[in-house]
Design a protein around this motif. Structure first.
Motif, mmCIF file in Angstrom:
data_model
loop_
_atom_site.group_PDB
_atom_site.id
_atom_site.type_symbol
_atom_site.label_atom_id
_atom_site.label_comp_id
_atom_site.label_asym_id
_atom_site.label_seq_id
_atom_site.Cartn_x
_atom_site.Cartn_y
_atom_site.Cartn_z
ATOM 1 N N VAL A 181 -23.119 -14.695 1.750
ATOM 2 C CA VAL A 181 -23.554 -14.866 3.132
ATOM 3 C C VAL A 181 -25.045 -15.174 3.139
ATOM 4 C CG1 VAL A 181 -21.779 -13.334 4.033
ATOM 5 C CG2 VAL A 181 -23.994 -12.402 3.488
ATOM 6 N N ASP A 182 -25.490 -15.788 4.237
ATOM 7 C CA ASP A 182 -26.918 -16.059 4.373
ATOM 8 C C ASP A 182 -27.609 -14.833 4.962
ATOM 9 O OD1 ASP A 182 -26.182 -16.094 7.022
ATOM 10 O OD2 ASP A 182 -26.900 -18.115 7.413
ATOM 11 N N GLY A 183 -28.850 -14.974 5.359
ATOM 12 C CA GLY A 183 -29.625 -13.857 5.874
ATOM 13 C C GLY A 183 -29.129 -13.287 7.184
ATOM 14 N N GLU A 184 -28.304 -14.025 7.882
ATOM 15 C CA GLU A 184 -27.757 -13.555 9.155
ATOM 16 C C GLU A 184 -26.334 -13.032 9.031
ATOM 17 O OE1 GLU A 184 -29.602 -13.326 11.897
ATOM 18 O OE2 GLU A 184 -31.236 -14.016 10.624
ATOM 19 N N GLY A 185 -25.776 -13.090 7.841
ATOM 20 C CA GLY A 185 -24.418 -12.610 7.631
ATOM 21 C C GLY A 185 -23.356 -13.672 7.828
ATOM 22 N N ILE A 186 -23.753 -14.928 7.923
ATOM 23 C CA ILE A 186 -22.797 -16.023 8.108
ATOM 24 C C ILE A 186 -22.302 -16.481 6.737
ATOM 25 C CG2 ILE A 186 -22.512 -18.367 8.968
ATOM 26 C CD1 ILE A 186 -24.704 -17.706 11.020
ATOM 27 N N PRO A 187 -20.987 -16.559 6.548
ATOM 28 C CA PRO A 187 -20.450 -16.956 5.240
ATOM 29 C C PRO A 187 -20.853 -18.381 4.869
ATOM 30 C CG PRO A 187 -18.716 -16.071 6.651
ATOM 31 C CD PRO A 187 -19.931 -16.220 7.500
ATOM 32 N N ILE A 188 -21.320 -18.543 3.616
ATOM 33 C CA ILE A 188 -21.655 -19.879 3.131
ATOM 34 C C ILE A 188 -20.850 -20.247 1.890
ATOM 35 C CG2 ILE A 188 -23.961 -19.921 4.098
ATOM 36 C CD1 ILE A 188 -25.048 -19.216 1.354
ATOM 37 N N GLY A 189 -20.142 -19.308 1.313
ATOM 38 C CA GLY A 189 -19.313 -19.595 0.150
ATOM 39 C C GLY A 189 -18.406 -18.426 -0.144
ATOM 40 N N LEU A 190 -17.240 -18.719 -0.664
ATOM 41 C CA LEU A 190 -16.298 -17.654 -0.972
ATOM 42 C C LEU A 190 -15.383 -18.077 -2.097
ATOM 43 C CD1 LEU A 190 -13.160 -18.136 0.519
ATOM 44 C CD2 LEU A 190 -14.787 -18.321 2.376
ATOM 45 N N THR A 191 -14.837 -17.096 -2.750
ATOM 46 C CA THR A 191 -13.836 -17.320 -3.774
ATOM 47 C C THR A 191 -12.887 -16.132 -3.779
ATOM 48 O OG1 THR A 191 -13.447 -17.810 -6.092
ATOM 49 C CG2 THR A 191 -15.216 -16.308 -5.622
ATOM 50 N N LEU A 192 -11.647 -16.405 -4.069
ATOM 51 C CA LEU A 192 -10.634 -15.358 -4.144
ATOM 52 C C LEU A 192 -10.147 -15.272 -5.577
ATOM 53 C CD1 LEU A 192 -8.551 -16.142 -0.946
ATOM 54 C CD2 LEU A 192 -10.198 -14.329 -1.261
ATOM 55 N N GLY A 193 -9.958 -14.066 -6.042
ATOM 56 C CA GLY A 193 -9.479 -13.861 -7.400
ATOM 57 C C GLY A 193 -8.702 -12.568 -7.485
ATOM 58 N N SER A 194 -8.222 -12.291 -8.649
ATOM 59 C CA SER A 194 -7.465 -11.077 -8.897
ATOM 60 C C SER A 194 -8.390 -9.866 -8.799
ATOM 61 C CB SER A 194 -6.828 -11.153 -10.278
ATOM 62 O OG SER A 194 -6.208 -9.935 -10.594
ATOM 63 N N ALA A 195 -7.821 -8.722 -8.508
ATOM 64 C CA ALA A 195 -8.620 -7.504 -8.403
ATOM 65 C C ALA A 195 -8.832 -6.847 -9.760
ATOM 66 C CB ALA A 195 -7.937 -6.522 -7.462
ATOM 67 N N SER A 196 -8.182 -7.330 -10.791
ATOM 68 C CA SER A 196 -8.253 -6.658 -12.085
ATOM 69 C C SER A 196 -9.526 -6.945 -12.885
ATOM 70 C CB SER A 196 -7.023 -6.992 -12.922
ATOM 71 O OG SER A 196 -6.902 -8.372 -13.103
ATOM 72 N N PRO A 197 -10.126 -8.148 -12.880
ATOM 73 C CA PRO A 197 -11.338 -8.333 -13.691
ATOM 74 C C PRO A 197 -12.545 -7.630 -13.073
ATOM 75 C CG PRO A 197 -10.805 -10.376 -12.588
ATOM 76 C CD PRO A 197 -9.702 -9.413 -12.287
ATOM 77 N N ALA A 198 -13.521 -7.365 -13.918
ATOM 78 C CA ALA A 198 -14.750 -6.726 -13.441
ATOM 79 C C ALA A 198 -15.499 -7.675 -12.514
ATOM 80 C CB ALA A 198 -15.626 -6.346 -14.631
ATOM 81 N N GLU A 199 -16.206 -7.100 -11.555
ATOM 82 C CA GLU A 199 -16.940 -7.914 -10.588
ATOM 83 C C GLU A 199 -18.023 -8.746 -11.241
ATOM 84 O OE1 GLU A 199 -18.335 -5.941 -7.074
ATOM 85 O OE2 GLU A 199 -16.606 -4.615 -7.057
ATOM 86 N N VAL A 200 -18.590 -8.250 -12.317
ATOM 87 C CA VAL A 200 -19.649 -8.988 -13.014
ATOM 88 C C VAL A 200 -19.123 -10.337 -13.484
ATOM 89 C CG1 VAL A 200 -21.156 -8.951 -15.031
ATOM 90 C CG2 VAL A 200 -20.799 -6.880 -13.717
ATOM 91 N N ASN A 201 -17.884 -10.385 -13.918
ATOM 92 C CA ASN A 201 -17.300 -11.635 -14.399
ATOM 93 C C ASN A 201 -16.982 -12.599 -13.263
ATOM 94 O OD1 ASN A 201 -17.399 -10.508 -16.952
ATOM 95 N ND2 ASN A 201 -15.338 -9.695 -16.802
ATOM 96 N N LEU A 202 -16.807 -12.098 -12.062
ATOM 97 C CA LEU A 202 -16.456 -12.944 -10.919
ATOM 98 C C LEU A 202 -17.675 -13.529 -10.214
ATOM 99 C CD1 LEU A 202 -13.635 -10.737 -9.368
ATOM 100 C CD2 LEU A 202 -13.371 -12.767 -10.778
ATOM 101 N N ILE A 203 -18.849 -12.959 -10.451
ATOM 102 C CA ILE A 203 -20.045 -13.401 -9.732
ATOM 103 C C ILE A 203 -20.409 -14.836 -10.087
ATOM 104 C CG2 ILE A 203 -22.527 -13.022 -9.486
ATOM 105 C CD1 ILE A 203 -21.960 -10.037 -9.639
ATOM 106 N N GLU A 204 -20.365 -15.181 -11.362
ATOM 107 C CA GLU A 204 -20.722 -16.547 -11.756
ATOM 108 C C GLU A 204 -19.726 -17.562 -11.209
ATOM 109 O OE1 GLU A 204 -22.696 -17.668 -15.174
ATOM 110 O OE2 GLU A 204 -22.833 -15.619 -15.949
ATOM 111 N N ALA A 205 -18.447 -17.191 -11.147
ATOM 112 C CA ALA A 205 -17.455 -18.091 -10.557
ATOM 113 C C ALA A 205 -17.742 -18.301 -9.075
ATOM 114 C CB ALA A 205 -16.055 -17.534 -10.752
ATOM 115 N N LEU A 206 -18.209 -17.257 -8.417
ATOM 116 C CA LEU A 206 -18.558 -17.362 -7.000
ATOM 117 C C LEU A 206 -19.731 -18.303 -6.799
ATOM 118 C CD1 LEU A 206 -18.320 -16.358 -4.051
ATOM 119 C CD2 LEU A 206 -19.829 -14.500 -4.688
#
Length: 132
Positions: free
Chosen positions: A4-29
């Motif tokens: 989200v930007d500074g106002e909380g408006i979404p600017i990008g998103l990705t959906l993935g499985s809940a099983s991998p660690a969040e650290v691994n999903l950040i770069e994909a995002l």
């Protein structure tokens, strides 16, 4: 995961499985196309406290702002002054609350990820249109 930007408006998103660690999903995002907007700072919770992630984001010109974990063995890589910006994380949580207003996203009725993704994009679009 959502950016989200500074106002909380979404600017990008990705959906993935809940099983991998969040650290691994950040770069994909962050690999998702954001149009003209450039991410300069990434404010995240303690789940992103990873030295390899910090270095990878630094190469991309992104400043990771997150508190260190209590059980951290290495010396801290950021000083406490940057953590003042961590107080703005409530804007991200508010965006998740806005997404929670759409019942279709709270309880996942769809079996296919493509349908859920479509409703997720529609909800983000409604949030953006309300803010314009």
């Amino acid at each position: 995961m959502i950016v989200v930007d500074g106002e909380g408006i979404p600017i990008g998103l990705t959906l993935g499985s809940a099983s991998p660690a969040e650290v691994n999903l950040i770069e994909a995002l962050l690999n998702v196309s954001y149009g003209k907007s450039k991410v300069k700072r990434l404010i995240y919770d303690k789940a992103a406290d990873s030295d390899p992630l910090r270095m990878a984001l630094k190469k991309r010109g992104i400043d990771l702002i997150c508190p260190h974990r209590r059980n951290r063995r290495k010396a801290p890589l950021q000083d406490g002054r940057k953590l003042r910006r961590y107080d703005r994380r409530w804007k991200v949580e508010r965006t998740f609350a806005w997404l929670g207003n759409y019942r279709r996203l709270v309880v996942r009725w769809e079996r296919k990820l493509s349908m859920y993704r479509a409703f997720f994009h529609a909800a983000c679009m409604m949030i953006v249109l309300k803010k314009l």
